[in-house]
Scaffold this motif. Structure first.
Motif, PDB file in Angstrom:
ATOM      1  N   LEU A 194       0.848  -1.183   0.000  1.00  0.00           N
ATOM      2  CA  LEU A 194       0.000   0.000   0.000  1.00  0.00           C
ATOM      3  C   LEU A 194       0.893   1.246   0.000  1.00  0.00           C
ATOM      4  O   LEU A 194       1.523   1.553   1.000  1.00  0.00           O
ATOM      5  CB  LEU A 194      -0.870  -0.033   1.259  1.00  0.00           C
ATOM      6  N   PRO A 195       0.970   1.965  -1.118  1.00  0.00           N
ATOM      7  CA  PRO A 195       1.870   3.116  -1.174  1.00  0.00           C
ATOM      8  C   PRO A 195       1.387   4.267  -0.294  1.00  0.00           C
ATOM      9  O   PRO A 195       0.220   4.617  -0.298  1.00  0.00           O
ATOM     10  CB  PRO A 195       1.852   3.513  -2.654  1.00  0.00           C
ATOM     11  N   THR A 196       2.284   4.842   0.459  1.00  0.00           N
ATOM     12  CA  THR A 196       1.954   5.916   1.396  1.00  0.00           C
ATOM     13  C   THR A 196       1.719   7.247   0.694  1.00  0.00           C
ATOM     14  O   THR A 196       0.736   7.935   0.954  1.00  0.00           O
ATOM     15  CB  THR A 196       3.095   6.076   2.424  1.00  0.00           C
ATOM     16  N   THR A 197       2.635   7.616  -0.178  1.00  0.00           N
ATOM     17  CA  THR A 197       2.644   8.962  -0.756  1.00  0.00           C
ATOM     18  C   THR A 197       1.334   9.377  -1.414  1.00  0.00           C
ATOM     19  O   THR A 197       0.827  10.461  -1.116  1.00  0.00           O
ATOM     20  CB  THR A 197       3.823   9.109  -1.736  1.00  0.00           C
ATOM     21  N   PRO A 198       0.743   8.577  -2.302  1.00  0.00           N
ATOM     22  CA  PRO A 198      -0.497   9.039  -2.940  1.00  0.00           C
ATOM     23  C   PRO A 198      -1.624   9.328  -1.943  1.00  0.00           C
ATOM     24  O   PRO A 198      -2.381  10.287  -2.107  1.00  0.00           O
ATOM     25  CB  PRO A 198      -0.901   7.894  -3.870  1.00  0.00           C
ATOM     26  N   PHE A 199      -1.708   8.521  -0.890  1.00  0.00           N
ATOM     27  CA  PHE A 199      -2.771   8.721   0.100  1.00  0.00           C
ATOM     28  C   PHE A 199      -2.521   9.959   0.952  1.00  0.00           C
ATOM     29  O   PHE A 199      -3.455  10.685   1.292  1.00  0.00           O
ATOM     30  CB  PHE A 199      -2.948   7.472   0.965  1.00  0.00           C
ATOM     31  N   ILE A 200      -1.272  10.215   1.283  1.00  0.00           N
ATOM     32  CA  ILE A 200      -0.947  11.413   2.059  1.00  0.00           C
ATOM     33  C   ILE A 200      -1.191  12.658   1.201  1.00  0.00           C
ATOM     34  O   ILE A 200      -1.698  13.669   1.697  1.00  0.00           O
ATOM     35  CB  ILE A 200       0.501  11.348   2.577  1.00  0.00           C
ATOM     36  N   LEU A 201      -0.863  12.582  -0.066  1.00  0.00           N
ATOM     37  CA  LEU A 201      -1.119  13.726  -0.958  1.00  0.00           C
ATOM     38  C   LEU A 201      -2.620  13.966  -1.129  1.00  0.00           C
ATOM     39  O   LEU A 201      -3.073  15.111  -1.184  1.00  0.00           O
ATOM     40  CB  LEU A 201      -0.439  13.513  -2.309  1.00  0.00           C
ATOM     41  N   LEU A 202      -3.390  12.899  -1.195  1.00  0.00           N
ATOM     42  CA  LEU A 202      -4.855  13.047  -1.247  1.00  0.00           C
ATOM     43  C   LEU A 202      -5.374  13.681   0.034  1.00  0.00           C
ATOM     44  O   LEU A 202      -6.239  14.565  -0.001  1.00  0.00           O
ATOM     45  CB  LEU A 202      -5.531  11.686  -1.449  1.00  0.00           C
ATOM     46  N   ALA A 203      -4.856  13.242   1.165  1.00  0.00           N
ATOM     47  CA  ALA A 203      -5.261  13.825   2.446  1.00  0.00           C
ATOM     48  C   ALA A 203      -4.940  15.316   2.466  1.00  0.00           C
ATOM     49  O   ALA A 203      -5.763  16.132   2.903  1.00  0.00           O
ATOM     50  CB  ALA A 203      -4.563  13.117   3.602  1.00  0.00           C
ATOM     51  N   ALA A 204      -3.762  15.684   1.976  1.00  0.00           N
ATOM     52  CA  ALA A 204      -3.366  17.095   1.936  1.00  0.00           C
ATOM     53  C   ALA A 204      -4.317  17.899   1.056  1.00  0.00           C
ATOM     54  O   ALA A 204      -4.708  19.023   1.395  1.00  0.00           O
ATOM     55  CB  ALA A 204      -1.933  17.227   1.427  1.00  0.00           C
ATOM     56  N   PHE A 205      -4.706  17.318  -0.064  1.00  0.00           N
ATOM     57  CA  PHE A 205      -5.657  17.982  -0.962  1.00  0.00           C
ATOM     58  C   PHE A 205      -6.969  18.255  -0.231  1.00  0.00           C
ATOM     59  O   PHE A 205      -7.483  19.377  -0.244  1.00  0.00           O
ATOM     60  CB  PHE A 205      -5.908  17.108  -2.199  1.00  0.00           C
ATOM     61  N   PHE A 206      -7.508  17.241   0.432  1.00  0.00           N
ATOM     62  CA  PHE A 206      -8.794  17.405   1.116  1.00  0.00           C
ATOM     63  C   PHE A 206      -8.688  18.314   2.330  1.00  0.00           C
ATOM     64  O   PHE A 206      -9.584  19.116   2.600  1.00  0.00           O
ATOM     65  CB  PHE A 206      -9.394  16.047   1.487  1.00  0.00           C
ATOM     66  N   PHE A 207      -7.589  18.216   3.070  1.00  0.00           N
ATOM     67  CA  PHE A 207      -7.410  19.103   4.221  1.00  0.00           C
ATOM     68  C   PHE A 207      -7.265  20.553   3.785  1.00  0.00           C
ATOM     69  O   PHE A 207      -7.787  21.453   4.438  1.00  0.00           O
ATOM     70  CB  PHE A 207      -6.188  18.697   5.043  1.00  0.00           C
ATOM     71  N   SER A 208      -6.559  20.784   2.685  1.00  0.00           N
ATOM     72  CA  SER A 208      -6.354  22.166   2.235  1.00  0.00           C
ATOM     73  C   SER A 208      -7.662  22.823   1.814  1.00  0.00           C
ATOM     74  O   SER A 208      -7.763  24.043   1.801  1.00  0.00           O
ATOM     75  CB  SER A 208      -5.341  22.208   1.089  1.00  0.00           C
ATOM     76  N   ARG A 209      -8.652  22.023   1.492  1.00  0.00           N
ATOM     77  CA  ARG A 209      -9.947  22.550   1.071  1.00  0.00           C
ATOM     78  C   ARG A 209     -11.019  22.470   2.146  1.00  0.00           C
ATOM     79  O   ARG A 209     -12.156  22.850   1.918  1.00  0.00           O
ATOM     80  CB  ARG A 209     -10.406  21.827  -0.190  1.00  0.00           C
ATOM     81  N   SER A 210     -10.626  21.959   3.326  1.00  0.00           N
ATOM     82  CA  SER A 210     -11.646  21.821   4.359  1.00  0.00           C
ATOM     83  C   SER A 210     -11.255  22.434   5.702  1.00  0.00           C
ATOM     84  O   SER A 210     -12.107  22.974   6.394  1.00  0.00           O
ATOM     85  CB  SER A 210     -11.973  20.338   4.573  1.00  0.00           C
ATOM     86  N   SER A 211      -9.977  22.322   6.072  1.00  0.00           N
ATOM     87  CA  SER A 211      -9.592  22.758   7.409  1.00  0.00           C
ATOM     88  C   SER A 211      -8.141  23.250   7.410  1.00  0.00           C
ATOM     89  O   SER A 211      -7.215  22.453   7.206  1.00  0.00           O
ATOM     90  CB  SER A 211      -9.736  21.593   8.392  1.00  0.00           C
ATOM     91  N   LYS A 212      -7.984  24.525   7.665  1.00  0.00           N
ATOM     92  CA  LYS A 212      -6.634  25.091   7.730  1.00  0.00           C
ATOM     93  C   LYS A 212      -5.841  24.426   8.859  1.00  0.00           C
ATOM     94  O   LYS A 212      -4.655  24.145   8.716  1.00  0.00           O
ATOM     95  CB  LYS A 212      -6.709  26.603   7.927  1.00  0.00           C
ATOM     96  N   LYS A 213      -6.506  24.172   9.967  1.00  0.00           N
ATOM     97  CA  LYS A 213      -5.857  23.548  11.125  1.00  0.00           C
ATOM     98  C   LYS A 213      -5.356  22.137  10.779  1.00  0.00           C
ATOM     99  O   LYS A 213      -4.221  21.774  11.108  1.00  0.00           O
ATOM    100  CB  LYS A 213      -6.842  23.506  12.298  1.00  0.00           C
ATOM    101  N   ALA A 214      -6.181  21.345  10.115  1.00  0.00           N
ATOM    102  CA  ALA A 214      -5.783  19.985   9.730  1.00  0.00           C
ATOM    103  C   ALA A 214      -4.666  20.028   8.694  1.00  0.00           C
ATOM    104  O   ALA A 214      -3.728  19.220   8.745  1.00  0.00           O
ATOM    105  CB  ALA A 214      -6.982  19.212   9.183  1.00  0.00           C
ATOM    106  N   ASP A 215      -4.747  20.975   7.768  1.00  0.00           N
ATOM    107  CA  ASP A 215      -3.705  21.129   6.751  1.00  0.00           C
ATOM    108  C   ASP A 215      -2.370  21.471   7.403  1.00  0.00           C
ATOM    109  O   ASP A 215      -1.340  20.881   7.075  1.00  0.00           O
ATOM    110  CB  ASP A 215      -4.117  22.203   5.745  1.00  0.00           C
TER     111      ASP A 215
END
Length: 119
Positions: free
Chosen positions: A26-47
């Motif tokens: 299970l590759p880590t990088t694509p999932f972390i980048l997806l998380a960053a995408f969603f956090f950047s559009r939903s929560s400044k604190k989570a980002d």
């Protein structure tokens, strides 16, 4: 509602990415980048939390700034990936699983090699 869904997806993808640290299938990088995408559009604190995370922050910063991945990280990742895959193949010892694991290892290796190398 959209913020909550994106925040939930970010949390989900951080979890999957964290599992990917231990499971080379299970590759880590694509999932972390997806998380960053969603956090950047939903929560400044989570980002900000993800960017400051000692395990995942550098993935995102390097990707966003387009600086690439250091060559030693690529080499260590490939060695770790293939070592774990070969051990898994030896333990499972089933032809169809072996073929699947080799295919996954080739795809993940290609992904790692195609990432820009940091100078």
């Amino acid at each position: 509602m959209k913020r909550k869904i994106f925040l939930s997806l970010g949390v989900l993808f951080v979890g999957i990415g964290a599992i990917g640290v231990a499971l080379p299938v299970l590759p880590t990088t694509p999932f972390i980048l997806l998380a960053a995408f969603f956090f950047s559009r939903s929560s400044k604190k989570a980002d900000e939390w993800l960017l400051k995370n000692k395990y995942f922050g550098s993935y995102i910063k390097n990707y966003r700034n387009k600086v690439g991945v250091p060559i030693d990280v690529k080499i260590h990742s490939l060695i770790f990936l293939w070592t774990i895959m070969l051990i898994s193949i030896f333990i499972v010892n089933k032809f169809h699983i072996t073929i699947l694991l080799i295919c996954i290892a080739i795809i993940v290796s290609a992904h790692i090699l195609l990432l820009k190398t940091k100078k």
